[in-house]
Motif scaffolding. Structure first.
Motif, mmCIF file in Angstrom:
data_model
loop_
_atom_site.group_PDB
_atom_site.id
_atom_site.type_symbol
_atom_site.label_atom_id
_atom_site.label_comp_id
_atom_site.label_asym_id
_atom_site.label_seq_id
_atom_site.Cartn_x
_atom_site.Cartn_y
_atom_site.Cartn_z
ATOM 1 N N ARG A 47 -7.504 -29.276 54.650
ATOM 2 C CA ARG A 47 -7.669 -28.584 53.096
ATOM 3 C C ARG A 47 -8.444 -29.782 52.304
ATOM 4 N N PRO A 48 -9.153 -29.565 50.936
ATOM 5 C CA PRO A 48 -10.287 -31.361 50.718
ATOM 6 C C PRO A 48 -9.711 -31.869 50.490
ATOM 7 N N GLY A 49 -10.027 -33.133 50.682
ATOM 8 C CA GLY A 49 -9.581 -34.267 50.460
ATOM 9 C C GLY A 49 -10.760 -35.394 49.059
ATOM 10 N N VAL A 50 -11.413 -33.870 48.593
ATOM 11 C CA VAL A 50 -12.123 -35.095 47.081
ATOM 12 C C VAL A 50 -13.342 -33.077 46.416
ATOM 13 N N TYR A 51 -13.127 -34.163 45.686
ATOM 14 C CA TYR A 51 -13.243 -32.723 44.773
ATOM 15 C C TYR A 51 -14.306 -33.379 43.860
ATOM 16 N N ILE A 52 -15.596 -31.613 43.061
ATOM 17 C CA ILE A 52 -16.574 -33.142 42.027
ATOM 18 C C ILE A 52 -15.860 -31.978 40.929
ATOM 19 N N THR A 53 -15.830 -32.868 39.981
ATOM 20 C CA THR A 53 -16.098 -31.676 38.481
ATOM 21 C C THR A 53 -17.299 -32.395 38.104
ATOM 22 N N ASP A 54 -17.999 -30.859 36.750
ATOM 23 C CA ASP A 54 -19.518 -31.760 36.467
ATOM 24 C C ASP A 54 -18.278 -31.672 34.942
ATOM 25 N N ILE A 55 -18.939 -31.968 33.856
ATOM 26 C CA ILE A 55 -19.381 -32.276 32.938
ATOM 27 C C ILE A 55 -20.381 -32.510 31.814
ATOM 28 N N THR A 56 -20.789 -30.793 31.745
ATOM 29 C CA THR A 56 -22.002 -30.697 30.938
ATOM 30 C C THR A 56 -22.145 -30.819 29.117
ATOM 31 N N LEU A 57 -22.895 -32.040 29.015
ATOM 32 C CA LEU A 57 -22.389 -32.453 26.924
ATOM 33 C C LEU A 57 -23.584 -31.708 26.442
ATOM 34 N N ALA A 58 -23.438 -30.885 24.860
ATOM 35 C CA ALA A 58 -24.134 -30.360 23.949
ATOM 36 C C ALA A 58 -25.494 -31.251 24.147
ATOM 37 N N GLU A 59 -25.075 -32.992 23.909
ATOM 38 C CA GLU A 59 -26.584 -33.771 23.674
ATOM 39 C C GLU A 59 -25.581 -34.766 23.987
ATOM 40 N N PRO A 60 -27.139 -35.476 24.010
ATOM 41 C CA PRO A 60 -26.526 -37.070 24.722
ATOM 42 C C PRO A 60 -25.437 -37.203 23.563
ATOM 43 N N VAL A 61 -24.542 -38.473 24.262
ATOM 44 C CA VAL A 61 -23.493 -39.232 23.435
ATOM 45 C C VAL A 61 -22.739 -40.544 23.977
ATOM 46 N N ASN A 62 -22.380 -41.427 23.279
ATOM 47 C CA ASN A 62 -22.085 -42.668 23.382
ATOM 48 C C ASN A 62 -20.539 -42.205 23.864
ATOM 49 N N ILE A 63 -20.115 -42.563 24.717
ATOM 50 C CA ILE A 63 -18.789 -42.380 24.844
ATOM 51 C C ILE A 63 -17.957 -43.457 24.451
ATOM 52 N N GLN A 64 -16.711 -43.048 24.211
ATOM 53 C CA GLN A 64 -16.013 -44.230 23.776
ATOM 54 C C GLN A 64 -14.770 -43.602 24.732
ATOM 55 N N GLU A 65 -14.304 -42.917 25.251
ATOM 56 C CA GLU A 65 -12.735 -42.932 25.994
ATOM 57 C C GLU A 65 -12.947 -41.335 26.322
ATOM 58 N N ILE A 66 -12.288 -40.575 27.353
ATOM 59 C CA ILE A 66 -12.462 -40.003 28.205
ATOM 60 C C ILE A 66 -10.776 -39.779 28.687
ATOM 61 N N SER A 67 -10.514 -38.235 28.100
ATOM 62 C CA SER A 67 -8.936 -38.096 28.282
ATOM 63 C C SER A 67 -8.353 -37.563 29.713
ATOM 64 N N PHE A 68 -7.305 -37.041 29.891
ATOM 65 C CA PHE A 68 -7.330 -35.826 30.951
ATOM 66 C C PHE A 68 -6.275 -36.028 31.737
ATOM 67 N N LYS A 69 -5.147 -34.458 31.862
ATOM 68 C CA LYS A 69 -3.774 -35.155 33.224
ATOM 69 C C LYS A 69 -4.587 -35.090 34.451
ATOM 70 N N ASN A 70 -3.308 -35.471 34.822
ATOM 71 C CA ASN A 70 -3.584 -35.361 36.151
ATOM 72 C C ASN A 70 -2.784 -34.310 37.039
ATOM 73 N N TYR A 71 -3.564 -34.366 38.227
ATOM 74 C CA TYR A 71 -2.590 -32.883 38.432
ATOM 75 C C TYR A 71 -2.445 -33.817 40.210
ATOM 76 N N TYR A 72 -1.659 -34.446 40.667
ATOM 77 C CA TYR A 72 -1.726 -35.306 41.645
ATOM 78 C C TYR A 72 -3.426 -35.748 42.018
ATOM 79 N N THR A 73 -3.979 -36.060 41.611
ATOM 80 C CA THR A 73 -5.459 -36.570 41.839
ATOM 81 C C THR A 73 -4.804 -38.342 42.492
ATOM 82 N N ALA A 74 -5.587 -38.703 43.417
ATOM 83 C CA ALA A 74 -5.087 -40.555 43.719
ATOM 84 C C ALA A 74 -6.357 -41.108 42.867
ATOM 85 N N TYR A 75 -7.285 -40.651 43.151
ATOM 86 C CA TYR A 75 -8.000 -41.604 43.094
ATOM 87 C C TYR A 75 -9.152 -40.929 42.271
#
Lengths: 271, 208
Positions: B27-55
């Protein structure tokens, strides 16, 4: 500590009246209520001369009881009531104003008893209040012009109370303005400098003209404008300390008139 | 503070594997997810729900003066203290701007690199990804002008020859208070006059 006098069989002649207890005698004649009222008035007014106060109080009461009294007497009696408490003692002051008002309305001849105090009497009361408060005729004239009533008009209670309060407050205000002049002049024999007087009055005017808004915000803003720091700044700007020679001066009367004008500008004219 | 997350497109995770994905049984140990934004943004926060990701590693692609470059903001952020255990496997996380090593401004794309070294888990992912932009701090209320001048001036004024400001101020304050008392006691009581400017105006009367 009433001791019952030994009385024999009940007698039907007038002498039986003397056989009642002291307690009954006091309650029948209403003296206890009288004394209670007198003591209450004394405590409310906290007069420095209690005996003189009580003498005046009972004197007024007896003249009320004897006859209605001439109009002059009624005016002087109502003025005495009004002088009993300072306007800052709000509930006592209101009580006394009510008593004085009742006195003045009841003194009018029956056919003339319209809805209030007669204008001429009201104006007379205000004029006497101002002179009792230490105001000269000239100082009080502009104020009276605002709030006095025509001779034929009937003054309702609210207007009467408002006018009396305004005169009392105005008397205090003028006294304070005299203290202010003395503070600005710094020496009792020298007149104050005009520039300083004008600067000081300008700060007061600015504070009074604070924009309308919630009361608390208005009070805070106005008090910020008349803080000692702000005044020091205003005075230093008006007359730089480096300027040694004396500028034009303003005498006490002119200062008083200017201060009075600020007050009277805010008095609502009677309509 | 209710800030709306920016709209973004989340691509499906791509596994990094050595060898052929189809034939390889591990099984793979690394996954890459890309998120494309509609317009350039100054990010304040990224929030998510984990599902068995370690790092988690976060890289952002920034647009700066016409050029684009990739910058690592967060390297191997630990989501599960023990990759073999359950702790943190289903938790909600928020990555804040302050935690990032580079300022996430003018971000076009966000790349999330997920690692799970343990072979315990069949798959791992992160879900419900939301990116929140920086909110400009508006002055919510106008500070009145007089408030800013409340603190006494540091420079000592030369008050030689001038009246004592404390005494003067105290008298003025009392005068102001007396005027306020008078104004507050004024009510709409009227005597009911009908005259116009002090005299009855005959023209105002009507004879009809």
């Amino acid at each position: 500590m009433a001791e019952k006098r030994r009385s024999g069989p009940v007698m039907s002649d007038p002498k039986a009246a003397k056989c009642e207890t002291d307690h009954e005698f006091l309650s029948q004649s209403g003296v206890s209520a009288l004394l209670r009222g007198a003591l209450l008035k004394l405590v409310e007014s906290r007069s420095e001369d209690p005996i003189g106060f009580l003498a005046e109080h009972f004197g007024h009461l007896s003249s009320e009881v004897d006859d209605g009294g001439s109009e002059n007497l009624t005016v002087s009696r109502s003025l005495w009531h009004l002088s009993l408490s300072h306007h800052s003692q709000r509930s006592a002051f209101n009580n006394n104003v009510r008593v004085a008002y009742e006195l003045l309305t009841q003194s009018a001849p029956r056919r003339r008893r319209t809805g209030g105090v007669r204008g001429v009497v009201y104006t007379e009361v205000l004029r006497c209040l101002c002179s009792e408060g230490g105001l000269s005729g000239a100082s009080a004239a502009p104020l009276l012009q605002c709030i006095q009533c025509h001779d034929y008009e009937a003054v309702p209670f609210e207007l009467f109370r408002q006018g009396v309060l305004t005169c009392s407050v105005f008397a205090d205000y003028i006294r304070k303005s005299q203290c202010l002049y003395a503070a600005v002049a710094r020496a009792p024999d020298r007149p104050a400098e005009r520039a300083l007087c004008q600067a000081v009055l300008a700060t007061l005017q600015e504070a009074l003209e604070t924009a309308d808004g919630p009361d608390v915000a208005r009070y805070l803003e106005a008090s910020a404008k008349i803080s000692p720091a702000k005044l020091a700044q205003a005075m230093a700007e008006a007359r730089p300390p480096s300027q040694q020679q004396e500028g034009p001066t303003m005498d006490a009367q002119e200062f008083e008139d200017a201060a009075a004008a600020l007050f009277i500008a805010r008095v609502r004219k009677v309509t | 503070m209710s800030v709306e997350p920016v709209s973004c497109t989340i691509k499906s995770p791509v596994a990094l594997q050595i060898g052929d994905t189809v034939s390889d049984l591990s099984r793979p140990g690394v996954y890459i997810t890309d998120i494309t934004l509609a317009e350039p943004v100054n990010i304040q926060e990224i929030s998510f729900k984990n599902y068995y990701t370690a790092y988690l590693t976060v890289r952002v692609q920034q647009r700066e003066d016409g050029s684009v470059k990739w910058v690592t903001c967060l390297r191997n952020h630990c989501l599960m203290a023990n990759p073999h255990a359950e702790a943190g496997s289903h938790d909600y996380f928020s990555i804040y701007r302050q935690q990032m090593s580079a300022k996430p401004d003018n971000v076009m794309t966000v790349r999330l690199i997920l690692r799970q070294p343990s072979s315990e888990w069949l798959s791992f992912n992160i879900e419900e990804i939301n990116i929140y932009p920086c909110v400009k701090e508006d002055t919510e209320w106008d500070v009145p002008a007089w408030l800013s001048t409340l603190t006494p001036v540091e420079t000592s004024l030369d008050l030689k020859g001038l009246p004592d400001p404390e005494t003067v101020s105290s008298s003025i304050q009392q005068m102001w208070a007396l005027t306020e008392i008078m104004q507050a006691s004024q009510n709409a009581a009227s005597i009911g006059r009908f005259d116009v400017d002090g005299s009855y105006d005959v023209k105002l009367l009507s004879y009809m």
